[in-house]
Design a protein around this motif. Sequence first.
Motif, short mmCIF file in Angstrom:
data_model
loop_
_atom_site.label_atom_id
_atom_site.label_comp_id
_atom_site.label_asym_id
_atom_site.label_seq_id
_atom_site.Cartn_x
_atom_site.Cartn_y
_atom_site.Cartn_z
N GLY A 81 31.17 -13.35 22.79
CA GLY A 81 31.92 -12.99 21.35
C GLY A 81 32.93 -12.67 20.98
O GLY A 81 33.90 -12.29 21.16
N CYS A 82 32.93 -11.62 19.59
CA CYS A 82 34.36 -10.71 19.17
C CYS A 82 33.65 -9.59 18.81
O CYS A 82 32.62 -9.63 18.15
N THR A 83 34.14 -8.84 19.02
CA THR A 83 34.23 -7.09 18.51
C THR A 83 35.15 -6.76 17.37
O THR A 83 36.04 -6.92 18.56
N VAL A 84 35.26 -6.60 16.35
CA VAL A 84 35.47 -6.35 15.29
C VAL A 84 35.66 -4.51 15.32
O VAL A 84 34.90 -3.69 15.50
N PHE A 85 36.74 -3.54 15.72
CA PHE A 85 36.85 -2.87 16.06
C PHE A 85 37.56 -1.88 14.11
O PHE A 85 38.69 -2.14 14.20
N VAL A 86 36.81 -0.56 13.95
CA VAL A 86 36.95 0.17 12.97
C VAL A 86 37.62 1.62 13.43
O VAL A 86 37.44 1.80 14.49
N VAL A 87 39.19 1.56 13.81
CA VAL A 87 40.02 2.42 13.79
C VAL A 87 39.43 3.77 13.31
O VAL A 87 40.48 4.12 12.53
N LYS A 88 39.82 4.95 13.58
CA LYS A 88 39.78 6.08 12.91
C LYS A 88 40.20 7.84 13.44
O LYS A 88 39.91 7.46 15.00
N ALA A 89 41.22 8.51 13.37
CA ALA A 89 42.23 9.18 13.89
C ALA A 89 41.51 10.29 13.49
O ALA A 89 42.84 11.13 13.33
N GLN A 90 40.59 10.75 12.61
CA GLN A 90 40.27 11.58 12.33
C GLN A 90 40.95 13.47 13.41
O GLN A 90 39.64 12.77 14.17
N GLY A 91 40.63 14.03 13.10
CA GLY A 91 39.58 15.54 14.24
C GLY A 91 39.06 16.50 13.48
O GLY A 91 38.14 15.44 12.32
N GLY A 92 38.78 17.21 14.57
CA GLY A 92 37.17 17.76 13.39
C GLY A 92 35.94 17.47 14.06
O GLY A 92 35.51 16.83 14.86
N GLN A 93 34.91 17.72 12.75
CA GLN A 93 33.70 17.43 12.97
C GLN A 93 33.68 15.97 12.10
O GLN A 93 33.86 16.19 10.51
N TYR A 151 27.60 10.99 10.82
CA TYR A 151 26.73 10.76 9.68
C TYR A 151 25.42 11.48 9.42
O TYR A 151 24.61 11.82 9.92
N GLN A 152 25.26 10.96 7.87
CA GLN A 152 24.22 11.67 7.28
C GLN A 152 22.88 11.40 7.70
O GLN A 152 23.03 10.18 7.32
N GLU A 153 21.64 11.60 6.79
CA GLU A 153 20.46 11.27 6.56
C GLU A 153 20.17 10.36 5.41
O GLU A 153 20.17 9.00 5.08
N ASP A 154 21.23 10.43 4.26
CA ASP A 154 21.59 10.10 3.19
C ASP A 154 22.60 8.76 3.77
O ASP A 154 22.44 7.95 2.26
N GLY A 155 22.86 8.31 4.29
CA GLY A 155 23.89 7.06 4.41
C GLY A 155 25.18 7.77 4.57
O GLY A 155 26.11 6.85 4.62
N ASP A 214 31.39 1.94 8.43
CA ASP A 214 30.36 1.34 8.63
C ASP A 214 29.94 0.37 7.39
O ASP A 214 29.92 -0.57 7.90
N ILE A 215 30.61 0.81 6.33
CA ILE A 215 30.52 -0.63 5.24
C ILE A 215 31.87 -1.00 5.82
O ILE A 215 31.55 -2.18 5.18
N GLU A 216 33.11 -0.42 5.71
CA GLU A 216 34.39 -1.29 6.00
C GLU A 216 33.85 -2.00 7.32
O GLU A 216 34.95 -2.89 7.13
N ALA A 217 33.24 -1.45 8.16
CA ALA A 217 32.87 -2.96 9.51
C ALA A 217 32.66 -4.03 9.18
O ALA A 217 32.41 -4.59 9.37
N GLU A 218 31.04 -3.39 8.20
CA GLU A 218 30.75 -4.72 8.02
C GLU A 218 31.04 -6.40 7.26
O GLU A 218 31.46 -6.89 7.41
N ARG A 219 32.47 -5.02 6.37
CA ARG A 219 33.38 -6.54 5.65
C ARG A 219 34.15 -6.28 6.54
O ARG A 219 34.46 -8.04 6.11
N GLN A 220 34.69 -6.24 7.08
CA GLN A 220 35.34 -6.77 8.57
C GLN A 220 35.00 -7.67 8.76
O GLN A 220 35.83 -8.97 9.58
N ALA A 238 30.48 -5.43 15.24
CA ALA A 238 31.82 -4.56 14.90
C ALA A 238 31.61 -2.94 15.26
O ALA A 238 30.06 -2.73 15.71
N ALA A 239 32.36 -2.64 15.90
CA ALA A 239 32.24 -1.21 16.70
C ALA A 239 32.83 -0.11 15.58
O ALA A 239 33.81 -0.44 15.66
N ILE A 240 33.03 1.32 15.14
CA ILE A 240 33.58 1.94 14.46
C ILE A 240 34.77 3.25 16.46
O ILE A 240 33.50 3.51 17.10
N THR A 241 35.17 3.39 16.69
CA THR A 241 36.02 4.29 17.37
C THR A 241 36.52 5.43 16.87
O THR A 241 37.76 5.32 15.75
N PHE A 242 35.88 6.13 16.88
CA PHE A 242 37.05 7.57 16.68
C PHE A 242 37.97 8.50 18.03
O PHE A 242 37.14 8.38 19.12
#
Length: 235
Positions: A105-117, A120-124, A148-154, A175-179
């Motif tokens: 099938g297909c995997t949609v990637f949301v790519v993030k390039a932030q550094g630091g910490q 994902y918190q318990e409150d979503g 995660d919401i961006e990934a679902e939209r994509q 979808a998968a999110i990749t930092f």
Amino acid sequence: MRIIRNERRIHVLSFIGKYATLAGLLALLAGLVISFTKPEWLMPTLVSMALGTSLSMVGGFFADRYIGPLARHDALARALKGLNDQYVLLQYLLPTSHVLLEPGGCTVFVVKAQGGQVTYQEDGRWKHRQRGKFFRQFAGQEAVGAPDIEAERQVHKLERWLTSRLPDIGVPVRAAITFVNPDVTLDAAASPVPAFYGKKVKAWLRGPGKLKPLPAAERRRLADALNITPQQEKD
């Protein structure tokens, strides 16, 4: 892995990122010079400063995404390097920017390039801590937002696109999110969409995230719908 990209888009937007930033700095410099040499020229000074700020922000936006080692297309390709030729990475060609065609099938990637910490918190909600974050974002760095919401939209966008072309095939889309920043510390085990640091996504694709292969006939029809030909360049 084979890679198919919209090279023209990458070239144009990286050009804008590079030269809009330079033009913005020159406009800011011109405004500064005018303010000292011709202080009575208030309007030209304001116009130069406003133009310089706008160009710098536009340039920073595109530079963050298309230039340098953290350019999204290159960073993701490096993270996936080593997958065999059954995998095809499509970038900036479909309704979503980064799509990996797999045997199953297909995997949609949301790519993030932030550094630091990044957490994902318990409150979503996602929390991002980074030294100088305000200035980085002012210079064009993307906010973490809610990947995660961006990934679902994509995923929904690609599903609709595929359904319009292959209405009789239920193509699995996920979808998968990749930092991709090597300086990021990621704590997102509870994310509803799988989130990974860099090359760890490859182990997931080969292991617990591996999809059941589609029948050969459906795979060929899917490849045709995505305009994939055997002549595409290999990684």
